[in-house]
Design a protein around this motif. Structure first.
Motif, mmCIF file in Angstrom:
data_model
loop_
_atom_site.group_PDB
_atom_site.id
_atom_site.type_symbol
_atom_site.label_atom_id
_atom_site.label_comp_id
_atom_site.label_asym_id
_atom_site.label_seq_id
_atom_site.Cartn_x
_atom_site.Cartn_y
_atom_site.Cartn_z
ATOM 1 N N PHE A 160 0.799 -1.116 -0.087
ATOM 2 C CA PHE A 160 -0.129 0.046 -0.020
ATOM 3 C C PHE A 160 0.761 1.006 0.051
ATOM 4 C CE2 PHE A 160 -3.345 -2.797 0.636
ATOM 5 C CZ PHE A 160 -4.519 -2.255 0.211
ATOM 6 N N ASP A 163 -5.131 11.308 -0.666
ATOM 7 C CA ASP A 163 -5.172 10.148 -1.383
ATOM 8 C C ASP A 163 -4.144 9.127 -1.030
ATOM 9 O OD1 ASP A 163 -7.668 11.206 -2.384
ATOM 10 O OD2 ASP A 163 -6.626 11.894 -4.092
ATOM 11 N N ALA A 200 -4.347 8.181 2.649
ATOM 12 C CA ALA A 200 -5.485 7.386 2.870
ATOM 13 C C ALA A 200 -4.949 5.926 2.425
ATOM 14 C CB ALA A 200 -6.782 7.665 2.183
ATOM 15 N N MET A 201 -4.095 5.580 1.227
ATOM 16 C CA MET A 201 -3.975 4.533 1.000
ATOM 17 C C MET A 201 -3.027 4.030 1.810
ATOM 18 S SD MET A 201 -5.309 3.668 -1.889
ATOM 19 C CE MET A 201 -4.336 2.037 -2.431
ATOM 20 N N ILE A 257 -4.971 2.552 4.916
ATOM 21 C CA ILE A 257 -5.931 1.435 4.419
ATOM 22 C C ILE A 257 -4.732 0.089 4.708
ATOM 23 C CG2 ILE A 257 -6.883 0.149 2.555
ATOM 24 C CD1 ILE A 257 -8.057 2.723 1.684
ATOM 25 N N LEU A 259 -4.388 -0.412 8.435
ATOM 26 C CA LEU A 259 -5.468 -0.859 9.076
ATOM 27 C C LEU A 259 -5.760 -2.634 8.580
ATOM 28 C CD1 LEU A 259 -8.344 1.572 8.731
ATOM 29 C CD2 LEU A 259 -7.032 0.938 10.815
ATOM 30 N N LEU A 260 -5.208 -2.933 7.416
ATOM 31 C CA LEU A 260 -5.324 -4.443 6.839
ATOM 32 C C LEU A 260 -4.183 -5.010 7.587
ATOM 33 C CD1 LEU A 260 -5.988 -3.867 3.235
ATOM 34 C CD2 LEU A 260 -7.511 -4.861 5.018
#
Length: 149
Positions: free
Chosen positions: A31, A51, A54-55, A58, A61-62
């Motif tokens: 990511f 953006d 945010a990537m 993510i 979080l994953l």
């Protein structure tokens, strides 16, 4: 391996931890790379710094979600056994447990309970091989000691 009756046995999966940690690092790395390359892509869409952040978020979080699979733990002593699987934990008195089993082909051990019920013990996993065998032996010994008293 003899243990005093007052000693607490703690069991955690080993390979699940390493597999989860490796996958978490890989996810975050992918990511981050995507976020860095996102800015220079020629897709006709304008990606901003938000953006990219945010990537990366993510990916983090994953990665954290993946690490949940490294969380299972068992704590057992002379009185009972506490099983924490991915998110939920539960404590059983040894007198409530009929047996500790590891059925053929199963991924993890389980506690056999009354009324044909069982509770999975994800901390004792088949992929840990000899560690899993030793863990089941220790849990069965504690169970047997509690039932013989």
């Amino acid at each position: 391996m003899t243990r005093p009756a007052e000693e607490t046995v703690v069991i955690r999966p080993r390979r699940a931890f390493w597999m989860s940690a490796t996958l978490a690092v890989l996810l975050v790395a992918v990511f981050v790379v995507v976020a860095v390359l996102l800015r220079g892509s020629n897709t006709g869409v304008r990606f901003q710094t938000s953006d990219q952040v945010a990537m990366i978020g993510i990916g983090v979080l994953l990665g954290l979600g993946t690490m949940l699979f490294a969380m299972p733990r068992v704590r057992a002593d002379a009185e009972g056994i506490e099983v924490r699987n991915v998110l939920v934990g539960k404590r059983f008195a040894w007198t409530d447990v009929l047996s500790v089993s590891f059925p053929d082909g199963a991924s993890w051990a389980r506690l056999e309970l009354p009324d044909d019920e069982y509770y999975s013990v994800m901390a004792v996993q088949a992929v840990d091989r000899e560690r899993a065998v030793e863990a089941v032996r220790v849990l069965r010994r504690l169970h047997k000691q509690a039932w013989s008293e």
